[in-house]
Motif scaffolding. Structure first.
Motif, mmCIF file in Angstrom:
data_model
loop_
_atom_site.group_PDB
_atom_site.id
_atom_site.type_symbol
_atom_site.label_atom_id
_atom_site.label_comp_id
_atom_site.label_asym_id
_atom_site.label_seq_id
_atom_site.Cartn_x
_atom_site.Cartn_y
_atom_site.Cartn_z
ATOM 1 N N MET A 1 21.110 30.347 30.971
ATOM 2 C CA MET A 1 21.483 31.566 30.414
ATOM 3 C C MET A 1 22.599 31.641 29.585
ATOM 4 S SD MET A 1 21.291 35.241 32.032
ATOM 5 C CE MET A 1 19.849 35.037 32.844
ATOM 6 N N SER A 2 22.403 32.150 28.279
ATOM 7 C CA SER A 2 23.756 32.104 27.456
ATOM 8 C C SER A 2 24.684 33.194 28.173
ATOM 9 C CB SER A 2 23.511 32.315 25.977
ATOM 10 O OG SER A 2 23.123 33.796 25.899
ATOM 11 N N THR A 3 26.159 32.850 27.506
ATOM 12 C CA THR A 3 27.200 33.736 28.175
ATOM 13 C C THR A 3 26.727 35.253 27.649
ATOM 14 O OG1 THR A 3 28.644 31.798 27.951
ATOM 15 C CG2 THR A 3 29.370 33.956 28.087
ATOM 16 N N HIS A 4 26.347 35.433 26.537
ATOM 17 C CA HIS A 4 26.188 36.826 25.945
ATOM 18 C C HIS A 4 25.261 37.688 26.829
ATOM 19 C CE1 HIS A 4 28.294 34.868 22.770
ATOM 20 N NE2 HIS A 4 28.914 35.876 22.505
ATOM 21 N N LEU A 5 24.055 36.941 26.807
ATOM 22 C CA LEU A 5 22.859 37.417 27.899
ATOM 23 C C LEU A 5 23.512 37.743 29.138
ATOM 24 C CD1 LEU A 5 19.953 38.299 27.837
ATOM 25 C CD2 LEU A 5 19.316 36.108 28.355
ATOM 26 N N LEU A 6 23.947 36.919 29.806
ATOM 27 C CA LEU A 6 24.430 36.975 31.292
ATOM 28 C C LEU A 6 25.631 38.126 31.214
ATOM 29 C CD1 LEU A 6 24.334 35.945 34.066
ATOM 30 C CD2 LEU A 6 26.162 34.428 33.434
ATOM 31 N N LEU A 7 26.408 38.381 30.356
ATOM 32 C CA LEU A 7 27.407 39.357 30.105
ATOM 33 C C LEU A 7 26.558 40.767 30.027
ATOM 34 C CD1 LEU A 7 30.190 38.388 27.636
ATOM 35 C CD2 LEU A 7 30.386 39.411 29.917
#
Length: 97
Positions: A1-7
């Motif tokens: 999962m990308s960092t932005h989606l996880l954020l």
């Protein structure tokens, strides 16, 4: 999962399941941010201090500053939208009823 989606997902969950306002979100935010190794506990306290002296809701400021520390300006935007979206959706749903 990308960092932005996880954020986004992390701050969305925090806002969705925290009842009682921004100050009640702080322990859950600290747990999640430190558990994901985005910030150290000491750095989180620094971000919290800046969030409290900055005008605006402390939870929104904290999400914005934490997102910025993790992924720059896009991270700040994603975390801010994530923390504001559950309340906004709830208000829209209640307004429609």
């Amino acid at each position: 999962m990308s960092t932005h989606l996880l954020l986004f997902w992390t701050f969305f969950k925090i806002s969705l399941f925290s009842i009682g306002g921004g100050y009640n979100m702080i322990p859950l935010m600290q747990h999640e941010v430190v558990a994901h190794a985005w910030l150290t506990a000491e750095r989180f306290l620094d971000v919290l201090a800046v969030s409290e002296i900055t005008p605006g809701p402390v939870a929104v400021n904290l999400a914005t500053f934490a997102g910025y520390q993790v992924a720059g300006i896009p991270g700040a935007l994603v975390a801010t939208v994530g923390v504001c979206l559950p309340g906004g959706l709830l208000l829209l749903a209640l307004g429609a009823v």
